[in-house]
Scaffold this motif. Structure first.
Motif, PDB file in Angstrom:
ATOM      1  N   LEU A  61     -18.663  51.769 -29.097  1.00  0.00           N
ATOM      2  CA  LEU A  61     -18.460  51.224 -27.753  1.00  0.00           C
ATOM      3  C   LEU A  61     -18.661  52.306 -26.693  1.00  0.00           C
ATOM      4  CD1 LEU A  61     -17.565  49.066 -25.747  1.00  0.00           C
ATOM      5  CD2 LEU A  61     -15.195  49.612 -26.320  1.00  0.00           C
ATOM      6  N   ILE A  62     -18.098  53.501 -26.939  1.00  0.00           N
ATOM      7  CA  ILE A  62     -18.276  54.610 -25.998  1.00  0.00           C
ATOM      8  C   ILE A  62     -19.758  54.941 -25.852  1.00  0.00           C
ATOM      9  CG2 ILE A  62     -17.882  57.086 -25.656  1.00  0.00           C
ATOM     10  CD1 ILE A  62     -15.414  55.539 -25.058  1.00  0.00           C
ATOM     11  N   MET A  63     -20.460  55.018 -26.967  1.00  0.00           N
ATOM     12  CA  MET A  63     -21.882  55.370 -26.926  1.00  0.00           C
ATOM     13  C   MET A  63     -22.710  54.248 -26.304  1.00  0.00           C
ATOM     14  SD  MET A  63     -21.805  58.377 -27.999  1.00  0.00           S
ATOM     15  CE  MET A  63     -23.552  58.731 -28.148  1.00  0.00           C
ATOM     16  N   MET A  64     -22.297  53.008 -26.526  1.00  0.00           N
ATOM     17  CA  MET A  64     -23.000  51.885 -25.914  1.00  0.00           C
ATOM     18  C   MET A  64     -22.882  51.928 -24.401  1.00  0.00           C
ATOM     19  SD  MET A  64     -22.345  47.799 -26.407  1.00  0.00           S
ATOM     20  CE  MET A  64     -20.779  47.848 -25.554  1.00  0.00           C
ATOM     21  N   MET A  65     -21.684  52.242 -23.902  1.00  0.00           N
ATOM     22  CA  MET A  65     -21.496  52.320 -22.456  1.00  0.00           C
ATOM     23  C   MET A  65     -22.263  53.498 -21.867  1.00  0.00           C
ATOM     24  SD  MET A  65     -19.804  49.655 -21.959  1.00  0.00           S
ATOM     25  CE  MET A  65     -19.611  49.863 -20.195  1.00  0.00           C
ATOM     26  N   LEU A  66     -22.353  54.602 -22.612  1.00  0.00           N
ATOM     27  CA  LEU A  66     -23.196  55.726 -22.183  1.00  0.00           C
ATOM     28  C   LEU A  66     -24.648  55.277 -22.075  1.00  0.00           C
ATOM     29  CD1 LEU A  66     -23.991  58.734 -21.752  1.00  0.00           C
ATOM     30  CD2 LEU A  66     -24.032  58.952 -24.263  1.00  0.00           C
ATOM     31  N   TYR A  67     -25.101  54.564 -23.079  1.00  0.00           N
ATOM     32  CA  TYR A  67     -26.504  54.112 -23.105  1.00  0.00           C
ATOM     33  C   TYR A  67     -26.779  53.141 -21.959  1.00  0.00           C
ATOM     34  CZ  TYR A  67     -30.857  52.146 -24.908  1.00  0.00           C
ATOM     35  OH  TYR A  67     -32.159  51.727 -25.051  1.00  0.00           O
TER      36      TYR A  67
END
Length: 391
Positions: A61-67
């Protein structure tokens, strides 16, 4: 089933269903959530939502929001700022009102109604951008749609902060004021920093010229802003999204050799593989694994009315906002349809609400169904209406 076999079965199944759905032009999110529902406790019961899978899902989820932040176009809203803000604001307002009234009628819970209204007010920018790309829509319509979807994300960031505080024990007028100041101070500081420390400053050139250093810097910034966001009372995903948005402003950096844009595209390209093939699917698979409402409590009526609220809220709100901004009714309706998709950010908000006890399994299940339905139907409605007005 043990952790590694479970992980392997989930990913193989998810990618297989995604491949089949791709041929039908169905968004991958639907395939990933369905995988969790089918293999999880609700149907086959082969895989449980264990703590190990939850950790991977949270990181995903953290990486998805970064992306999502990295792939956002910060300058898109600048071309039609006023129009995009009017469209986004009315779309959020009407969707919130309809979602709030729907959930209040079916559940009687004001807290749950507020939460679902917040989640329903957002537009999935990935669905909107996908629709525009597939139908080759450019010009003012494209700019307003992307700008409004971007403004939706910023509004969602603010509303997530309020929901987070609500989950912590309610909000008084003074605490709401303090929270509002903290949220806008945090967002404002990040955006100002992105302007003067990344876009204009020359010191950053040595960072992004080396892709490994650039990637490390991006991760450090992501987790730092996530921690700071939590310190000021917001959700961690806000910091991750703003980190991506901050880095994305390198697209605007003036360089005759366009090195910043090249390096940013390389970073996004490298991230995209590991994120889209592993971490992002795991988050949505975990959402599906958490889908386990009592069958007797599932309400087709709730799902149907909530879906109509989701579609009508954007169609009426964004359509009216477009008309007030000077567009004709045909293009206003087109924008209202294009803003109807729900997706990743909404499911992120939804998962947070379930874990915080703001909504129950029945509302969680109903909203998952609505999100998948809008992701399926928005591209179809947009294409059909576009063909109609083009003839």
């Amino acid at each position: 089933m043990e952790f590694l076999p479970s992980l392997a079965v989930l990913l193989v199944t998810a990618k297989s269903i995604e491949w089949l759905f791709e041929k039908l032009d169905i968004h991958p999110i639907v395939a990933h959530v369905l995988t969790g529902i089918i293999l999880g406790p609700f149907l086959l019961g082969l895989v449980e939502p264990t703590d190990e899978l939850r950790v991977l899902a949270d990181f995903g989820l953290i990486m998805m929001m970064l992306y999502m932040g990295l792939t956002s176009n910060f300058s898109a809203i600048a071309h039609n700022t006023v129009k995009a803000l009017i469209v986004a604001s009315l779309g959020v307002a009407f969707s919130f009102a309809l979602g709030f009234l729907t959930v209040l009628y079916f559940s009687g819970s004001i807290t749950a109604a507020i939460f679902v209204g917040v989640a329903l007010g957002n537009t999935a920018i990935e669905v909107t951008s996908g629709v525009l790309a597939r139908e080759h829509v450019t010009g003012e319509i494209s700019s307003i749609l992307m700008g409004a979807a971007f403004a939706d994300d910023i509004m969602a960031v603010y509303l997530i902060g309020i929901v987070t505080a609500l989950a912590g024990g309610g909000l008084s007028a003074s605490s709401l004021g303090i929270l509002t100041v903290k949220i806008f101070a945090f967002i404002g500081t990040v955006l100002i920093a992105s302007e003067y420390l990344l876009k204009r400053a020359k010191w950053f050139n040595s960072v992004f010229r080396n892709l490994n250093v650039f990637f490390t810097f991006t991760l450090i910034l992501t987790f730092s802003l996530s921690i700071i966001a939590q310190w000021v009372g917001l959700n961690q995903i806000i910091g991750a999204y703003l980190a991506g948005l901050m880095i994305s402003r390198l697209k605007e950096k003036r360089d005759p050799l366009v090195i910043p844009r090249i390096k940013l595209n390389a970073l996004i390209g490298n991230l995209q593989v590991v994120l889209t093939e592993f971490f992002i699917p795991l988050f949505f698979i975990y959402v599906g694994l958490m889908f386990n409402p009592p069958v007797r409590d599932l309400s087709p009526m709730l799902i149907g009315v909530l879906y109509l609220s989701a579609v009508a809220g954007k169609l009426i709100g964004c359509g009216l906002g477009s008309r007030l901004s000077g567009l004709d009714w045909r293009n206003s309706i087109l924008i209202g349809i294009g803003m109807g998709g729900r997706g990743s950010l909404e499911l992120a908000i939804l998962t947070f609400g379930l874990n915080a006890g703001l909504i129950d399994q029945v509302l969680f299940a109903g909203f998952i169904a609505v999100s998948m339905l809008t992701a399926l139907t928005t591209p179809v409605f947009f294409k059909k209406y576009l063909e109609r007005i083009r003839t």
